[in-house]
Scaffold this motif. Structure first.
Motif, mmCIF file in Angstrom:
data_model
loop_
_atom_site.group_PDB
_atom_site.id
_atom_site.type_symbol
_atom_site.label_atom_id
_atom_site.label_comp_id
_atom_site.label_asym_id
_atom_site.label_seq_id
_atom_site.Cartn_x
_atom_site.Cartn_y
_atom_site.Cartn_z
ATOM 1 N N LEU A 1 0.754 -1.289 0.102
ATOM 2 C CA LEU A 1 -0.031 0.080 -0.080
ATOM 3 C C LEU A 1 0.755 1.300 0.220
ATOM 4 O O LEU A 1 0.723 2.316 -0.815
ATOM 5 C CB LEU A 1 -1.017 0.046 1.211
ATOM 6 C CG LEU A 1 -2.085 -1.255 1.230
ATOM 7 C CD1 LEU A 1 -2.708 -1.264 2.435
ATOM 8 C CD2 LEU A 1 -3.106 -0.842 0.096
ATOM 9 N N LEU A 2 2.059 1.282 0.696
ATOM 10 C CA LEU A 2 2.682 2.441 0.933
ATOM 11 C C LEU A 2 3.527 2.702 -0.335
ATOM 12 O O LEU A 2 3.595 3.743 -1.012
ATOM 13 C CB LEU A 2 3.881 2.221 2.016
ATOM 14 C CG LEU A 2 4.949 3.295 2.104
ATOM 15 C CD1 LEU A 2 4.408 4.704 2.434
ATOM 16 C CD2 LEU A 2 5.928 3.024 3.113
ATOM 17 N N GLY A 3 3.919 1.308 -0.938
ATOM 18 C CA GLY A 3 4.542 1.541 -2.293
ATOM 19 C C GLY A 3 3.784 2.022 -3.338
ATOM 20 O O GLY A 3 4.269 2.884 -4.182
ATOM 21 N N THR A 4 2.821 1.633 -3.372
ATOM 22 C CA THR A 4 1.858 1.984 -4.503
ATOM 23 C C THR A 4 1.451 3.599 -4.245
ATOM 24 O O THR A 4 1.247 4.348 -5.089
ATOM 25 C CB THR A 4 0.380 1.175 -4.357
ATOM 26 O OG1 THR A 4 0.810 -0.268 -4.366
ATOM 27 C CG2 THR A 4 -0.651 1.622 -5.732
ATOM 28 N N PHE A 5 1.214 4.121 -3.119
ATOM 29 C CA PHE A 5 0.969 5.411 -2.750
ATOM 30 C C PHE A 5 2.130 6.356 -3.220
ATOM 31 O O PHE A 5 1.677 7.097 -4.066
ATOM 32 C CB PHE A 5 0.556 5.501 -1.253
ATOM 33 C CG PHE A 5 0.418 7.027 -0.993
ATOM 34 C CD1 PHE A 5 -0.772 7.732 -1.137
ATOM 35 C CD2 PHE A 5 1.380 7.433 -0.084
ATOM 36 C CE1 PHE A 5 -0.649 9.297 -0.772
ATOM 37 C CE2 PHE A 5 1.575 9.158 -0.046
ATOM 38 C CZ PHE A 5 0.415 9.856 -0.218
ATOM 39 N N LEU A 6 3.078 5.882 -2.865
ATOM 40 C CA LEU A 6 4.480 6.613 -3.161
ATOM 41 C C LEU A 6 4.598 6.705 -4.874
ATOM 42 O O LEU A 6 5.090 7.628 -5.447
ATOM 43 C CB LEU A 6 5.582 6.106 -2.525
ATOM 44 C CG LEU A 6 5.711 6.488 -1.172
ATOM 45 C CD1 LEU A 6 6.791 5.704 -0.435
ATOM 46 C CD2 LEU A 6 5.563 7.762 -0.798
#
Length: 312
Positions: free
Chosen positions: A143-148
């Motif tokens: 989720l963090l990777g996709t957001f960034l």
């Protein structure tokens, strides 16, 4: 020849899987050039890539004595293979190329690499098991990777087109379905046979939507032909063969982990050859997604693997 003969099997396997994964990533960058500069449509390239590659894989499998026609003898196998080819194989190929056409190869490849997250979540829901700490960590990183990746750390606006993001997420979901639907067939048949028929079936079914000869806006030239040949032969046939052969010398888990070279090669090629802007937070996001694949691949080591047919 003599050097290759003396090379340890493990080193051969490492070189094969890394080369195959790198070719997969580079083929996405080549496809981006075809879409954005040569005006080739995703539909056209999907049909050409799948039909030629499917026929090529079946010819090679027949030459190796795998009897690819035998898979049609059983009714259950026929139905399963048709679903796999039309929904799974065509689904993952088209959504991936559509994401590239609307955005870039780097983002499309990284978003497709969320597939293991979907597979693990689906498996947990199906088996009604609670997620472990590793799974929670993987999901949070994804989720963090996709957001960034799509915002570059700023909520003020998207750094990647919404259309590309949607197609990329759908590509990950399609890859998850493709992987799960192929697992049963791969227990009974060689991956070259399953993927070969899947590509041929998917490509043939796509001709009803976008027959290749209807495209008249393509900018033809030697470079166009070379890029198409690279996508079909080097980025598909050779890449797949190298990956499958690597499993003879490495464990499936090792091959799966090392296939993470694909998004790295796609990112680097997009930056170097296409001058794609990739911010520091997007780079961190990409690393988070790759770490996610590592975590889930290690966790899946003793269960059903999802790498024999991964990203072809």
């Amino acid at each position: 020849m003599e050097l290759a003969h003396k090379m340890p099997n493990r080193v051969k396997g490492l070189m094969m899987v890394i080369s195959g994964a790198a070719l997969w990533g580079l083929s996405g960058t080549a496809a981006q050039v075809l879409f954005q500069e040569k005006h080739i449509t995703a539909e056209w390239l999907v049909v050409v890539r799948m039909m030629i590659s499917g026929i090529g894989l079946l010819i090679v499998s027949a030459w190796k004595g795998l009897k690819p026609q035998s898979i049609w003898a059983d009714k259950k196998h026929r139905i399963h293979l048709l679903v796999f080819g039309i929904v799974g194989m065509l689904g993952v190929q088209y959504t991936y190329f559509a994401s590239i056409a609307a955005g870039n190869a780097a983002t499309a490849t990284l978003l497709q690499y969320l597939a293991p997250v979907y597979i693990v979540l689906y498996t947990m829901l199906k088996e009604q098991t609670k997620p472990s700490k590793e799974v929670w960590l993987a999901v949070l990183l994804a989720l963090l990777g996709t957001f960034l990746l799509i915002t570059n750390g700023s909520i003020a606006g998207l750094k990647v087109s919404l259309v590309s993001i949607v197609w990329g997420i759908l590509s990950g979901i399609a890859l998850a379905f493709y992987t799960l639907s192929s697992a049963w067939l791969l227990k009974k048949w060689h991956s070259m046979v399953v993927v070969g028929w899947g590509m041929l079936i998917g490509g043939a079914s796509m001709t009803f939507i976008a027959f290749p000869s209807t495209v008249s806006t393509i900018v033809w030239g030697i470079d166009t032909w070379l890029l198409i040949l690279f996508v079909v032969f080097f980025g598909t046939l050779l890449a797949f063969w190298l990956f499958v052969e690597s499993i003879r010398h490495l464990s499936p888990t090792e091959s799966s982990l090392l296939s993470s070279v694909e998004p790295l090669s796609a990112v680097l090629a997009s930056i170097v050859f296409l001058n794609v802007s990739f911010g520091i937070f997007q780079a961190i996001g990409g690393i988070c997604i790759i770490i996610t694949v590592f975590i889930l691949s290690v966790k899946k080591k003793k269960s059903v693997s999802f790498n024999d047919s991964y990203n072809v």
